[in-house]
Design a protein around this motif. Structure first.
Motif, mmCIF file in Angstrom:
data_model
loop_
_atom_site.group_PDB
_atom_site.id
_atom_site.type_symbol
_atom_site.label_atom_id
_atom_site.label_comp_id
_atom_site.label_asym_id
_atom_site.label_seq_id
_atom_site.Cartn_x
_atom_site.Cartn_y
_atom_site.Cartn_z
ATOM 1 N N GLY A 1 1.579 4.382 9.823
ATOM 2 C CA GLY A 1 0.851 3.196 10.248
ATOM 3 C C GLY A 1 1.034 2.828 11.709
ATOM 4 O O GLY A 1 0.567 1.772 12.143
ATOM 5 N N ASP A 2 1.689 3.672 12.495
ATOM 6 C CA ASP A 2 1.920 3.381 13.914
ATOM 7 C C ASP A 2 0.635 3.662 14.706
ATOM 8 O O ASP A 2 0.309 4.818 15.004
ATOM 9 N N ILE A 3 -0.062 2.598 15.059
ATOM 10 C CA ILE A 3 -1.350 2.734 15.747
ATOM 11 C C ILE A 3 -1.181 3.392 17.109
ATOM 12 O O ILE A 3 -2.023 4.198 17.546
ATOM 13 N N SER A 4 -0.100 3.087 17.803
ATOM 14 C CA SER A 4 0.104 3.646 19.141
ATOM 15 C C SER A 4 0.199 5.174 19.091
ATOM 16 O O SER A 4 -0.284 5.863 19.999
ATOM 17 N N LYS A 5 0.807 5.700 18.041
ATOM 18 C CA LYS A 5 0.913 7.155 17.922
ATOM 19 C C LYS A 5 -0.421 7.781 17.538
ATOM 20 O O LYS A 5 -0.746 8.892 17.986
ATOM 21 N N MET B 1 0.815 -1.211 0.000
ATOM 22 C CA MET B 1 0.000 0.000 0.000
ATOM 23 C C MET B 1 0.856 1.272 0.000
ATOM 24 O O MET B 1 0.425 2.333 -0.419
ATOM 25 N N LYS B 2 2.133 1.204 0.444
ATOM 26 C CA LYS B 2 2.974 2.378 0.447
ATOM 27 C C LYS B 2 3.154 2.946 -0.956
ATOM 28 O O LYS B 2 3.213 4.149 -1.144
ATOM 29 N N LYS B 3 3.247 2.068 -1.970
ATOM 30 C CA LYS B 3 3.399 2.544 -3.331
ATOM 31 C C LYS B 3 2.179 3.350 -3.762
ATOM 32 O O LYS B 3 2.282 4.353 -4.458
ATOM 33 N N ILE B 4 1.014 2.895 -3.331
ATOM 34 C CA ILE B 4 -0.225 3.606 -3.671
ATOM 35 C C ILE B 4 -0.205 4.997 -3.046
ATOM 36 O O ILE B 4 -0.535 5.993 -3.674
ATOM 37 N N TYR B 5 0.200 5.087 -1.779
ATOM 38 C CA TYR B 5 0.246 6.376 -1.105
ATOM 39 C C TYR B 5 1.185 7.327 -1.820
ATOM 40 O O TYR B 5 0.860 8.479 -2.080
ATOM 41 N N LYS B 6 2.380 6.849 -2.134
ATOM 42 C CA LYS B 6 3.360 7.717 -2.779
ATOM 43 C C LYS B 6 2.876 8.178 -4.141
ATOM 44 O O LYS B 6 3.050 9.328 -4.531
ATOM 45 N N GLY C 1 -1.668 -0.599 9.064
ATOM 46 C CA GLY C 1 -1.926 0.067 7.796
ATOM 47 C C GLY C 1 -0.784 0.994 7.466
ATOM 48 O O GLY C 1 0.338 0.807 7.934
ATOM 49 N N ASP C 2 -1.055 1.995 6.686
ATOM 50 C CA ASP C 2 -0.049 2.991 6.333
ATOM 51 C C ASP C 2 -0.732 4.339 6.244
ATOM 52 O O ASP C 2 -1.935 4.422 5.966
ATOM 53 N N ASP C 3 0.024 5.396 6.501
ATOM 54 C CA ASP C 3 -0.553 6.728 6.435
ATOM 55 C C ASP C 3 0.549 7.737 6.209
ATOM 56 O O ASP C 3 1.738 7.398 6.227
ATOM 57 N N LEU C 4 0.161 8.978 5.989
ATOM 58 C CA LEU C 4 1.093 10.035 5.625
ATOM 59 C C LEU C 4 1.661 10.787 6.818
ATOM 60 O O LEU C 4 2.507 11.663 6.648
ATOM 61 N N PHE D 1 -8.298 0.207 10.408
ATOM 62 C CA PHE D 1 -7.278 1.253 10.486
ATOM 63 C C PHE D 1 -7.732 2.486 9.707
ATOM 64 O O PHE D 1 -7.619 3.625 10.201
ATOM 65 N N HIS D 2 -8.228 2.272 8.502
ATOM 66 C CA HIS D 2 -8.702 3.386 7.679
ATOM 67 C C HIS D 2 -9.773 4.190 8.422
ATOM 68 O O HIS D 2 -9.731 5.425 8.465
#
Length: 606
Positions: A191-195, A1-6, A184-187, A118-119
């Motif tokens: 993807g760090d859920i704890s943060k 999914m990182k490629k999609i984000y970028k 997951g992944d995010d910008l 996650f989303h």
């Protein structure tokens, strides 16, 4: 999914991150011909769009807090004109026409196994943040009838306190999704859920502080505590196809010079005031240091002096330092580049500290005062530009002492004009929530409870963490002279001096009703000043702080007489496009409406 984000980021950011900046998006206009229908939209792409809309909404809301907090320059003398129908049109459109329908689309794709937890978790947290900001700016806003055009083609507004409570409840829902998320992944946090959970708890702290539950605000745990938890968006240094640079950098580092004006109040605050910059050259002992170690990171000077202002020179390489222009008895006004340098200060700020900085500040810090709406002179290569923090610009390596060489008339000052690609090339950050902000929020909560000792502890941590974060970006500029970076000892002395001032200050002081200025700073004045300095680059909460506390009373007065500028905005007005299209929403005739949490405390600076 990182490629999609970028990939999506590269294609979307070219259009800028200030989404929905016009006020022509109506609440019921939810269909975008350029968007995929929910059954065809990929959840990852929807999440990316939500995040970029969130960033645009934060920039929209932060611009208001920054201008009203004198952190950036406010152009325009009349408050109602400045904060009318476009006040939050960007975040209004981002939430109602973008994020909320995108969340609904993700929910429609989420199966029984909750694969998109996650989303949904991070999207609803961001939505709650924007929703609270809309209430802060407008009061009553739509919620219960929003995004339901079949049943409510003209959605009405809900009570502001009820919507705030709904935003808090939405945070609970968001955390529930994250509890079951597998990642997951995010910008923002990769993807760090704890943060993300710390971000959610920080918004809970914000809710409690804003609504006056100070004990709950102080007790809130698992918040953004350290620099590793900071929430911000990172920019790149690519200029074309697409432009990934920080928007402030794109504006200031051009072939035609800088295009923004810095706040003279903030710059003066950071050089310690017009009477204090002598510390730079008189050999004043370290214990009297007042010059902020962040100033060269925030601001990049293109000039060694401002017309009508004061700077320092050395008569020759072996000579002593002198004040310019008084050392020569010369008239340093220049009506071409700075009209006000030949004018008398407005009557309502005479005899106040604002009289010293209404037109210019010392040492070449060239900006504009609060409310200055004069035309633009040819000063693009002399005005102060944004620096390496947060915009990824240049670190200010400028020598404090230009040299007047043997009376030759040549000033050997190494000026450096801005230009494309200079400094860090725009590889800056857009702060959303930094650990320093959280420390100041807790310091304020402690002050409300009368616990000045705890307030001092949090305030000191806030200043120290802000300095550390700002100075960490010095390496972004490859041309920065590391020998000019403030030392750890300098930083420690500066913080110690601020804290000594805070601890010695009274809890309250009166103000001179004639000039509308405090007779002396009290503790909240000092805390407020330091909070606003730390908020530079991400000042969403500055407006709330000023309305909530009435501090700092040392803010720069507007150039206009109060009778002309009008009352300080307690709220903005609704987007005009929404009012035109939606008969359920009536426009306000002024900025006087109080949000439910606003007790109407008046700051004499406003």
């Amino acid at each position: 999914m990182k490629k999609i984000y970028k990939y999506l980021l590269m294609t979307v950011i070219a259009s800028g991150t200030m989404f929905y900046s016009c006020d022509t998006l109506e609440l019921e206009d939810l269909t975008d011909p350029n968007s995929l229908s929910p059954d065809l939209a990929d959840a990852d792409l929807l999440l990316n769009t939500i995040q970029l809309n969130f960033l645009g909404a934060m920039q929209d809301q932060q611009s208001n807090g920054s201008a009203l907090g004198r952190i950036t320059n406010m152009f325009g003398r009349v408050y109602y004109n400045n904060f009318g129908s476009g006040t939050v049109s960007g975040s209004w459109g981002a939430l109602y026409s973008g994020i909320m329908p995108d969340i609904q689309a993700i929910e429609s794709q989420n199966g029984e196994d909750n694969t998109l937890a996650f989303h949904l978790g991070i999207s609803k947290a961001m939505a709650a943040h924007i929703l609270m900001g809309l209430v802060d700016a407008l009061g009553d806003v739509p919620y219960s009838e929003a995004n339901n055009p079949v049943d409510y083609p003209s959605p009405g507004t809900d009570d502001d306190e009820a919507v705030y409570a709904e935003a808090l409840a939405l945070l609970d829902v968001a955390e529930g999704h994250l509890d079951s998320a597998l990642g997951g992944d995010d910008l923002f946090y990769g993807g760090d859920i704890s943060k993300w959970k710390k971000y959610i708890n920080t918004l809970r702290l914000r809710y409690h502080l804003t609504t006056g539950n100070y004990a709950a605000a102080l007790a809130q745990t698992n918040v953004i505590e350290t620099a590793a938890d900071d929430m911000y968006f990172s920019y790149g240094d690519q200029e074309l196809q697409p432009d990934t640079r920080h928007p402030w950098y794109s504006s200031d580092y051009t072939d035609s010079g800088a295009n923004r004006y810095a706040s003279t109040w903030l710059m003066n605050q950071m050089i310690g005031g017009s009477a204090q910059w002598f510390n730079l050259w008189t050999g004043t002992p370290q214990e009297e240091i007042v010059v902020d170690p962040r100033r060269r990171y925030y601001f990049y000077r293109q000039s060694w002096n401002t017309p009508g202002g004061i700077s320092l020179i050395t008569l020759d390489v072996n000579g002593g330092a002198y004040v310019f222009p008084d050392a020569f008895g010369a008239d340093n006004t220049n009506l071409t580049t700075l009209q006000c340098s030949g004018q008398v200060a407005p009557i309502h700020i005479q005899l106040t500290p604002d009289e010293d900085i209404w037109c210019s500040t010392a040492l070449g810090y060239w900006g504009r005062a609060h409310g200055n709406d004069e035309g633009t002179p040819p000063d693009n290569f002399t005005r102060t530009a944004v620096g390496v923090y947060p915009a990824g610009g240049s670190y200010d390596n400028q020598n404090e002492f230009p040299t007047y060489v043997n009376g030759s008339g040549d000033l050997g000052f190494p000026t450096g004009a801005v230009g494309r690609g200079n400094g860090g090339g725009g590889a800056g950050i857009w702060p959303i929530y930094m650990s320093s902000y959280v420390k100041f929020m807790k310091a304020e909560a402690a002050m409300w409870q009368g616990d000045t000792s705890t307030a001092a502890t949090y305030m000191q941590q806030g200043i120290e963490e802000s300095i550390a974060r700002v100075q960490s970006m010095g390496i972004v500029d490859p041309d920065a002279d590391a020998t000019m970076f403030p030392s750890a000892e300098y930083n420690a002395t500066f913080v110690a001096n601020i804290m000594a001032e805070f601890n010695a200050a009274p809890t309250t002081t009166a103000y001179d009703a004639t000039i509308m200025y405090p007779t002396a700073k009290d503790k909240m004045d000092i805390l407020g000043e330091q909070y606003l300095v730390a908020l530079y680059g991400g000042a969403n909460d500055a407006w709330n702080f000023i309305r909530r506390t009435g501090y700092p009373r040392t803010l720069q007065r507007s150039l206009s007489d109060p009778a002309e500028s009008g009352p300080f905005p307690r709220t903005g007005t609704y987007p005009s496009g929404e009012v035109s299209a939606n008969p359920s929403i009536n426009q306000r005739p002024n900025n006087n409406t109080l949000v439910f949490w606003d007790a109407g405390i008046v700051n004499p600076a406003n």
